[in-house]
Design a protein around this motif. Structure first.
Motif, PDB file in Angstrom:
ATOM      1  N   CYS A   1      47.209  41.191  38.853  1.00  0.00           N
ATOM      2  CA  CYS A   1      46.655  40.124  39.686  1.00  0.00           C
ATOM      3  C   CYS A   1      45.333  39.637  39.093  1.00  0.00           C
ATOM      4  O   CYS A   1      44.488  40.433  38.683  1.00  0.00           O
ATOM      5  CB  CYS A   1      46.432  40.637  41.111  1.00  0.00           C
ATOM      6  N   LEU A   2      45.153  38.331  39.029  1.00  0.00           N
ATOM      7  CA  LEU A   2      43.923  37.772  38.443  1.00  0.00           C
ATOM      8  C   LEU A   2      42.755  37.865  39.417  1.00  0.00           C
ATOM      9  O   LEU A   2      41.596  37.889  39.010  1.00  0.00           O
ATOM     10  CB  LEU A   2      44.163  36.307  38.042  1.00  0.00           C
ATOM     11  N   GLU A   3      43.053  37.955  40.724  1.00  0.00           N
ATOM     12  CA  GLU A   3      41.987  38.018  41.734  1.00  0.00           C
ATOM     13  C   GLU A   3      41.519  39.456  41.964  1.00  0.00           C
ATOM     14  O   GLU A   3      40.418  39.682  42.436  1.00  0.00           O
ATOM     15  CB  GLU A   3      42.492  37.449  43.071  1.00  0.00           C
TER      16      GLU A   3
ATOM     17  N   CYS B   1      46.897  39.535  45.283  1.00  0.00           N
ATOM     18  CA  CYS B   1      46.686  38.364  46.140  1.00  0.00           C
ATOM     19  C   CYS B   1      47.991  37.673  46.498  1.00  0.00           C
ATOM     20  O   CYS B   1      48.112  37.056  47.543  1.00  0.00           O
ATOM     21  CB  CYS B   1      45.721  37.382  45.474  1.00  0.00           C
ATOM     22  N   GLY B   2      48.988  37.752  45.627  1.00  0.00           N
ATOM     23  CA  GLY B   2      50.259  37.083  45.893  1.00  0.00           C
ATOM     24  C   GLY B   2      50.225  35.589  45.591  1.00  0.00           C
ATOM     25  O   GLY B   2      51.236  34.914  45.735  1.00  0.00           O
ATOM     26  N   LYS B   3      49.037  35.060  45.180  1.00  0.00           N
ATOM     27  CA  LYS B   3      48.899  33.612  45.015  1.00  0.00           C
ATOM     28  C   LYS B   3      48.544  33.181  43.596  1.00  0.00           C
ATOM     29  O   LYS B   3      48.780  32.036  43.212  1.00  0.00           O
ATOM     30  CB  LYS B   3      47.824  33.082  45.964  1.00  0.00           C
ATOM     31  N   CYS B   4      47.944  34.077  42.809  1.00  0.00           N
ATOM     32  CA  CYS B   4      47.531  33.672  41.463  1.00  0.00           C
ATOM     33  C   CYS B   4      48.762  33.490  40.576  1.00  0.00           C
ATOM     34  O   CYS B   4      49.867  33.865  40.953  1.00  0.00           O
ATOM     35  CB  CYS B   4      46.585  34.724  40.863  1.00  0.00           C
TER      36      CYS B   4
END
Ligand SMILES: [Zn+2]
Length: 367
Positions: free
Chosen positions: A52-54, A65-68
């Motif tokens: 994850c990047l976040e 995060c599930g979004k990056c």
């Protein structure tokens, strides 16, 4: 889709996240557990948390995060059934000569590779492992960790030996997941080079509580039924097709009820005739066989006074009507006969005929 969306097995999930937090995650992990216990979901979640990047945390432990862009792309692998169907379709579209050379992979992120068992044998083949060996030593391009997920533990012998070579000297930046219903199938030398994390089943009441949140449109009775039929597997409970099951079970009841109590075969023949030859009838037939087993087992529970173990609780009155007509011997013979029907299916016997003769055999043994 953070870790809080994973249901059950909280201790194992905690341990995994703790190892991630300390940067002590092993290079090879066997996630062991029954079908539907969440092995694959958990592996893709860990792959996201690693990359994850976040890099968010929750309860002081690493999460995702599930979004990056890394989370989103890895998340696209999560629907294994759909991705696998696409991969098989793409291969079927190839020229005959290329088809033979092409092995199945699922890759929605350049650094995360899913290796499924290759149909029709449904085994992991040596060429698939060779591809892993060819790529594993490259540094990750867009992620921090290269992740390889073997979605099944059925390895061809040569494939297992090749895998062993990777496990002897895995690169620092790579993690392998081996998902196994039965880790005993794996070579002892593979097991000794991996950490085995067992995922257990959930209790019926845990599944019931989960379904109350996920499937609010189901009645309490339907939830109880699915919780009992999915045998502790969250994945199976979530994707349970209640309408389809009800149709298969109605046919199974017709067959058993005709065999036990009726002389009229018109309804039976109409039903068995709908089990046609060819691939499209296979799933329907598999479901009917599963439903027959499940009903025979419930009748056996009633016969032996263990009513609380009955799974098809919503049709208890119907089962109670049939139970006195079904002796213990009859139930045992029916279960054996069903095994023969299954073997016949593997030899491509006609489905409708097999079902008719199965029923006729049971009728002659009626009390
Ligand atoms: Zn992310």
């Amino acid at each position: 889709m953070p870790f809080s969306d994973f249901h059950g097995n909280t201790e194992i999930v905690y341990r995994i996240r703790e190892m991630l937090g300390r940067d002590r995650f092993p290079h090879s992990v066997i996630l062991a557990g029954p079908r539907g216990s969440g092995k694959y979901t958990l592996a893709t979640m860990v792959a996201r948390a690693m990359n994850c990047l976040e890099r968010p945390t929750s309860d002081g432990l690493p999460d995702f995060c599930g979004k990056c862009s890394n989370c989103v792309r890895i998340g696209q692998s999560e629907d294994l059934g759909a991705r696998l169907a696409e991969a098989v379709e793409a291969r079927d579209a190839l020229k005959e000569s290329d088809k033979k050379e092409t092995r199945l992979f699922i890759q929605t992120h350049p650094d995360v590779l899913v290796i499924p068992p290759d149909p029709p044998q449904m085994m992991i083949k040596v060429d698939q492992v060779r591809h892993v060996i060819d790529t594993i030593y490259f540094r990750p391009s867009e992620a921090r960790e290269r992740v390889f997920i073997f979605s099944d533990s059925a390895f061809m012998k040569e494939a297992a030996n090749s895998l062993l070579k990777v496990l002897e000297e895995p690169p620092q930046f790579a993690t392998l997941f081996l998902l196994a219903r039965n880790p005993g199938e794996l070579l002892p030398t593979i097991r000794s080079r991996s950490m085995t994390l067992p995922l257990g089943c959930l209790s019926s009441s845990e599944i019931d509580a989960y379904l109350a949140r996920q499937r609010p449109e189901w009645s309490a009775q339907q939830r109880t039924l699915v919780a009992r039929l999915s045998e502790g597997a969250v994945g199976r409970a979530r994707s349970f097709n209640l309408a389809e099951y009800a149709r298969g079970r109605a046919n199974a009841l017709t067959l058993l009820s005709t065999a036990l109590s009726s002389g009229d075969h018109s309804e039976l023949f109409k039903m068995t005739e709908s089990y046609r030859p060819g691939a499209e009838g296979r799933e329907k037939m598999d479901l009917l066989v599963r439903c027959l087993y499940s009903l025979l087992e419930d009748l056996l529970f009633l016969e032996s006074g263990a009513q609380d173990l009955v799974r098809n609780t919503d049709i208890l009155p119907e089962l109670r009507r049939l139970a006195p007509m079904a002796s213990f011997e009859w139930l045992v013979e029916a279960t054996e006969g069903l095994g023969q029907v299954e073997r016949g299916m593997r030899r491509n016997l006609l489905r409708s005929l097999s079902l008719d003769s199965f029923e006729a055999g049971l009728e002659t043994r009626r009390k």
